[in-house]
Design a protein around this motif. Structure first.
Motif, mmCIF file in Angstrom:
data_model
loop_
_atom_site.group_PDB
_atom_site.id
_atom_site.type_symbol
_atom_site.label_atom_id
_atom_site.label_comp_id
_atom_site.label_asym_id
_atom_site.label_seq_id
_atom_site.Cartn_x
_atom_site.Cartn_y
_atom_site.Cartn_z
ATOM 1 N N ASP A 145 0.816 -1.224 0.000
ATOM 2 C CA ASP A 145 0.000 0.000 0.000
ATOM 3 C C ASP A 145 0.847 1.270 0.000
ATOM 4 O O ASP A 145 0.393 2.320 -0.451
ATOM 5 N N THR A 146 2.061 1.176 0.544
ATOM 6 C CA THR A 146 2.879 2.394 0.618
ATOM 7 C C THR A 146 3.800 2.547 -0.599
ATOM 8 O O THR A 146 4.515 3.531 -0.714
ATOM 9 N N GLY A 147 3.794 1.545 -1.486
ATOM 10 C CA GLY A 147 4.523 1.703 -2.753
ATOM 11 C C GLY A 147 5.993 1.341 -2.718
ATOM 12 O O GLY A 147 6.805 1.960 -3.408
ATOM 13 N N MET A 148 6.351 0.309 -1.959
ATOM 14 C CA MET A 148 7.749 -0.194 -1.970
ATOM 15 C C MET A 148 7.884 -1.125 -3.181
ATOM 16 O O MET A 148 7.684 -2.337 -3.082
ATOM 17 N N ILE A 149 8.171 -0.531 -4.332
ATOM 18 C CA ILE A 149 8.234 -1.321 -5.569
ATOM 19 C C ILE A 149 9.680 -1.745 -5.839
ATOM 20 O O ILE A 149 10.592 -0.913 -5.844
ATOM 21 N N LEU A 150 9.855 -3.047 -6.041
ATOM 22 C CA LEU A 150 11.202 -3.589 -6.294
ATOM 23 C C LEU A 150 11.278 -4.159 -7.706
ATOM 24 O O LEU A 150 10.255 -4.443 -8.333
ATOM 25 N N GLU A 151 12.507 -4.347 -8.157
ATOM 26 C CA GLU A 151 12.703 -4.971 -9.474
ATOM 27 C C GLU A 151 13.952 -5.860 -9.426
ATOM 28 O O GLU A 151 14.658 -5.879 -8.421
ATOM 29 N N GLY A 152 14.218 -6.551 -10.500
ATOM 30 C CA GLY A 152 15.404 -7.431 -10.519
ATOM 31 C C GLY A 152 15.018 -8.847 -10.154
ATOM 32 O O GLY A 152 13.873 -9.249 -10.307
ATOM 33 N N GLU A 153 16.009 -9.589 -9.616
ATOM 34 C CA GLU A 153 15.780 -11.014 -9.353
ATOM 35 C C GLU A 153 15.065 -11.245 -8.031
ATOM 36 O O GLU A 153 15.301 -10.502 -7.072
ATOM 37 N N PHE A 154 14.314 -12.335 -7.955
ATOM 38 C CA PHE A 154 13.767 -12.736 -6.658
ATOM 39 C C PHE A 154 14.933 -13.078 -5.728
ATOM 40 O O PHE A 154 15.934 -13.634 -6.161
ATOM 41 N N GLY A 155 14.809 -12.722 -4.476
ATOM 42 C CA GLY A 155 15.862 -13.012 -3.495
ATOM 43 C C GLY A 155 17.024 -12.052 -3.562
ATOM 44 O O GLY A 155 17.918 -12.089 -2.716
ATOM 45 N N ASN A 156 17.012 -11.187 -4.559
ATOM 46 C CA ASN A 156 18.144 -10.275 -4.728
ATOM 47 C C ASN A 156 17.625 -8.987 -5.372
ATOM 48 O O ASN A 156 18.293 -8.391 -6.211
ATOM 49 N N ALA A 157 16.431 -8.600 -4.965
ATOM 50 C CA ALA A 157 15.762 -7.490 -5.639
ATOM 51 C C ALA A 157 16.399 -6.155 -5.258
ATOM 52 O O ALA A 157 17.119 -6.047 -4.256
ATOM 53 N N VAL A 158 16.132 -5.160 -6.080
ATOM 54 C CA VAL A 158 16.600 -3.795 -5.793
ATOM 55 C C VAL A 158 15.402 -2.854 -5.904
ATOM 56 O O VAL A 158 14.384 -3.196 -6.499
#
Ligand code: ASP
Length: 454
Positions: A145-158
């Motif tokens: 809900d607060t918008g912590m959007i990650l990208e990259g690999e699972f387990g090693n996201a950025v």
């Protein structure tokens, strides 16, 4: 305003959680509390994250998950019981875990992250309830809900960098205390993804940067950052009062476990001071990590070491005249998906230090064959079982004799150097040595540079 992050050992049981709540409530500027999953209660205990990994593996193997699930629920249950929390929080945690276990398992990494994230997510809900039970206005904040959007690999996201704005906006809507789960966020299409292990430090740093906190308190189980690993040098007494971001970055890269190295960047970017402190000794001021500090020339701030490296040494007479030699060498590594850590070079030789865990025997054979074929070197040798030693300090800049002192100290301890590298910043000297000499080397350097404290 302060953002404070508490590690797993600070939340391992009800006694520790009570200390955490006392610390938070002692300072009204502590507004955002980032939590890890419950950690080890003693040396032989298992972290909830590790229990969740075992649970996910059991499910992925198609085995009965009842026992592994009960082990996770029991950890939260004992905290709720000891704090005499009323209500259905434990039933909700169990339901949440059951729902996660029923999720699609076709992508093992994604399923693993969904389960791992449950440790922090459920703990944040439990901690918010524990505050509420003390009459404190506290709310769990969801990374979705607060918008912590990650990208990259699972387990090693950025982090997706646009998240900062979203988080700042969302968190400004909260009144009272915010309890935020560390370690995970969501992909743009709504799937749970985690940072690398120890990643709650990263969450705390991101939130501190997003809300422009006055300080990011990283509250753990040590009084301060020590100049050397106390497991190697138990006599180390004095912690570091103030250090710079780049000193911390170099030391955590080379094995200082106190603070996740990736967690430094969000705070650095926003110039938020980081304060490492101890839940068990809240009166101790801890270590401040800041942009600049006053420096005494000729001093070292810390000595770190880490094993698990190997070195590809390539010798070729007049290598310096061959345009693109290093480029072609690195292209061979690139094609094998190997990133390099350090690259010390001489007139007719270059060494590439890499992590051993991404360099198995088959890869090594292919790389060596290609180097021989494509670069035509005089010699190529791969050295295994190396450790890196990092001697770090802003006070090393422009101080004559530091290198000599390091070399002398190691030579007196009978330690043979495999490699020397000094970064352009001059705040660190890197040495590669045989792994089995690691502890002796650290002890020798500690006594050379901090002898009077011992
Ligand atoms: N619970 C996660 C771990 O054990 C993340 C953290 O504690 O920072 O790695």
């Amino acid at each position: 305003m302060k953002v404070c992050k508490f590690g797993g050992s600070s939340l391992a049981d009800a006694k520790q959680l009570t200390k955490v709540m006392d610390i938070v409530l002692a300072d009204p500027t502590r507004r955002i509390v980032v939590v890890s999953a419950p950690g080890k209660r003693d040396k032989n205990d298992t972290k909830v994250t590790d229990l969740l990994i075992a649970l996910a593996k059991t499910a992925l193997d198609g085995k009965d998950t009842a026992q592994a699930l009960a082990a996770v629920v029991a950890r939260y249950q004992s905290i709720a019981t000891d704090l005499a929390l009323e209500g259905d929080i434990i039933a909700r945690i169990e339901q949440d875990l059951i729902a996660r276990l029923a999720a699609d398992k076709s992508n093992a990494g994604e399923f693993m992250d969904l389960l791992k994230a449950a440790g922090e997510d459920n703990n944040a809900k439990l901690v918010a309830e524990a505050f509420a039970a003390r009459g404190v206005k506290a709310r769990y904040a969801s990374p979705k809900d607060t918008g912590m959007i990650l990208e990259g690999e699972f387990g090693n996201a950025v982090l997706n960098p646009d998240s900062y704005k979203r988080l700042a906006r969302a968190l400004s809507d909260f009144e009272g205390l915010v309890v935020y789960p560390g370690f995970f966020g969501y992909t743009v299409d709504g799937r749970v993804a985690t940072f690398p292990r120890g990643g709650s430090d990263i969450t705390g740093s991101i939130l501190a940067a997003a809300v422009r906190a006055d300080v990011y308190e990283n509250i753990t189980d040590v009084d301060s950052v020590y100049p050397v690993d106390p497991r190697i040098v138990p006599e180390v007494k004095e912690g570091i009062e103030t250090m710079t971001y780049r000193e911390m970055r170099e030391l955590s890269y080379a094995g200082f476990g106190v603070f996740n190295d990736e967690a430094i960047f969000p705070a650095v970017r926003a110039r938020i001071p980081i304060n490492v402190r101890n839940t068990n000794h809240p009166a101790e001021p801890g270590t401040m990590i800041v942009q600049t500090r006053r420096v005494t020339p000729g001093t070292v701030t810390g000595i770190a070491s880490q094993s698990g490296f190997c070195n590809i040494c390539v010798d070729k007479y007049c290598m310096n005249r061959e345009v693109g030699f290093c480029l072609r060498l690195l292209q061979i590594l690139e094609s094998e998906g190997v990133s390099y850590e350090h690259m010390p070079s001489g007139v007719d030789s270059v060494s590439v230090i890499i992590h051993s865990d991404n360099f198995d025997a088959a890869k090594e054979k292919r790389v060596v064959q290609r180097i021989k074929r494509e670069l035509n070197p005089d010699e190529v040798v791969v050295q295994h079982d190396l450790a890196i030693l990092m001697i770090v300090g802003e006070g090393m800049c422009f101080s004559a004799g530091m290198l000599a002192k390091v070399t002398q100290s190691l030579a007196s301890a009978g330690i043979n150097l495999s490699m020397v590298n000094q970064g352009a910043s001059e705040i660190s000297v890197m040495r590669a040595i045989r792994s089995e000499c690691r502890s002796d080397a650290v002890r020798a350097l500690y006594h050379t540079f901090f002898g009077e404290q011992a």
